[in-house]
Motif scaffolding. Structure first.
Motif, mmCIF file in Angstrom:
data_model
loop_
_atom_site.group_PDB
_atom_site.id
_atom_site.type_symbol
_atom_site.label_atom_id
_atom_site.label_comp_id
_atom_site.label_asym_id
_atom_site.label_seq_id
_atom_site.Cartn_x
_atom_site.Cartn_y
_atom_site.Cartn_z
ATOM 1 N N TRP A 29 -4.488 -8.539 5.868
ATOM 2 C CA TRP A 29 -4.641 -9.402 4.595
ATOM 3 C C TRP A 29 -6.125 -10.192 4.705
ATOM 4 C CZ3 TRP A 29 -1.459 -10.191 0.270
ATOM 5 C CH2 TRP A 29 -0.037 -9.690 0.402
ATOM 6 N N TRP A 137 -4.512 -7.995 -0.345
ATOM 7 C CA TRP A 137 -4.287 -6.610 0.494
ATOM 8 C C TRP A 137 -4.883 -5.600 -0.223
ATOM 9 C CZ3 TRP A 137 0.123 -2.755 0.187
ATOM 10 C CH2 TRP A 137 -0.010 -1.998 1.159
ATOM 11 N N PRO A 144 3.081 -4.078 2.218
ATOM 12 C CA PRO A 144 1.911 -4.796 2.956
ATOM 13 C C PRO A 144 2.368 -5.143 4.578
ATOM 14 C CG PRO A 144 2.649 -6.067 0.797
ATOM 15 C CD PRO A 144 3.617 -5.096 1.100
#
Length: 412
Positions: A29, A137, A144
């Motif tokens: 992220w 992301w 994710p």
């Protein structure tokens, strides 16, 4: 041992399909923008990540989105788009992109609009807001990566503060500084002494310039103790954590005080965005340099000028006793050092010492992860089944001689 030029490229380059950039895109992220910068129905901001431009916005309904900056139609900038209830409408031809990144309307198409929109290729990115930051992301797929559940992300707003600023050097120079304990007593000597003058004795202990470093590998990276003898058969242990790929968790300067997380994320090969999160798990943060910043998207200040004027260094102030000549902010002192290293530091000609152990481990962790990715394997430090970001706790304290510094971390 100095790095080879090839390895230095592997751990620094993110543009144009570089392996590191692709690994970060898929397995981590990225912080995009402080939440407070986005106003519902307000302006859109350019966010440049890993060499590509994106548009960050908050739709009229309050939902944050991050989309490609270029409109999928004729590629004009969506920074100019009109913000609507659930997306952005390009002011060139009226195409509307919703907060998920998909095309919702194409009013200048005369056929079946709904069917047409389904067949227009757009990149769709997953966005979450936590800890005062809009995260994105940028990878492919439906699942994710694990979110970095660091100590500040679920604190109430009054217990944390976020700022960020763009710095014209490669990202790794910033990450390395966050794990370099021995520079604190030199570069930040004046800052630490001024802070210690208000009763913060632990900061004075960092004036010991050659701490003994002890390390422990962790599923997220590593933690280490910088140990300084303080007399009376006691030592001061400062335990900090490196969390892949860029987080430096720095212990609070006093018990139950405000701690810091530093992270330097790649904008492109020669630019990074420095992030600062000041937080207190035990009490409201109160006024700090971070919480009182005038512009959370452009703070702390970056030195002005270049080598011709020593990046704005105040030599007169140094004559009067200031250690660095950069009084603006502790981070400004760091930024000046990054600028002095050049756009991308040459690690092939360094002459390192015992104090550089944590810096070497940062490089090794990144290099190992990139090589795993290049070999078609998921990076261990991103996918380890034992990975638990909540275990990254940084703490300091004075202990009697012969004690194990790990007891401090266990108490935390």
């Amino acid at each position: 041992m100095p790095m080879t030029k090839e390895d230095n490229d592997l751990v620094t380059r993110v543009d144009n399909g570089a392996p590191l950039g692709e690994m970060l895109r898929q397995h981590y992220w990225l912080p995009a923008i402080p939440s407070s910068k986005l106003e519902a129905g307000g302006r859109t901001y350019r966010v440049r990540l890993l060499g590509r431009n994106y548009a960050a916005f908050r739709a009229g309904n309050g939902t944050a989105g991050v989309i490609d900056e270029a409109c999928p139609h004729r590629k004009t900038s969506m920074l100019l788009a009109r913000s609507e209830e659930d997306g952005l409408r390009c002011i060139y031809h009226g195409w509307k992109i919703n907060v998920t990144g998909s095309l919702a309307e194409a009013p200048n198409h005369s056929g079946d609009q709904q069917q047409f929109c389904k067949h227009i290729r757009t990149n769709q990115y997953t966005v979450v807001e936590r800890g005062g930051i809009v995260w994105v992301w940028l990878g492919k797929g439906d699942t994710p990566p694990k979110f970095p559940e660091l100590p500040f992300v679920d604190l109430p707003e009054e217990q944390r503060a976020v700022t960020s600023v763009e710095v014209p050097t490669n990202w790794l120079q910033g990450v390395e500084a966050s794990m370099d304990s021995s520079h604190v007593g030199v570069l930040h000597e004046s800052t630490t002494k001024l802070t210690a003058g208000s009763g913060n004795e632990r900061l004075l202990m960092t004036q010991a310039l050659a701490p003994r470093l002890e390390f422990e590998e962790r599923p997220y990276g590593f933690r280490y103790a910088a140990i300084r003898e303080v007399g009376g058969d006691k030592f001061y242990a400062r335990i900090n954590n490196f969390v892949m790929p860029w987080y430096g968790l720095i212990c609070a300067p006093y018990e139950k005080g405000p701690a810091m997380v530093f992270f330097s994320t790649p904008v492109d090969d020669v630019t990074h965005r420095a992030w600062f999160v000041n937080f207190n798990e035990h009490a409201p943060l109160g006024p700090t340099i971070i919480s009182t910043a005038a512009d959370v998207w452009n703070s702390p200040p970056v030195p002005e000028g270049g080598a011709a004027n020593n990046w704005g260094q105040n030599r007169d102030l140094m004559k009067r006793g200031h250690a660095s000549g950069f009084p603006q902010h502790l981070a400004t002192e760091d930024f000046a050092m990054f600028l002095g290293q050049g756009p991308i530091a040459d690690r092939s000609d360094e002459q390192l010492c015992s104090a550089d152990g944590a810096v070497l481990r940062v490089r090794a962790a990144i290099l190992k992860s990139v090589r795993e990715f290049m070999a078609g394997k998921p990076p261990t430090l991103a996918t380890n089944p034992e990975l638990d970001y909540r275990q990254a706790r940084s703490v300091g304290g004075v202990l009697p001689g012969g004690s194990d510094w790990r007891v401090l971390a266990e108490r935390a």
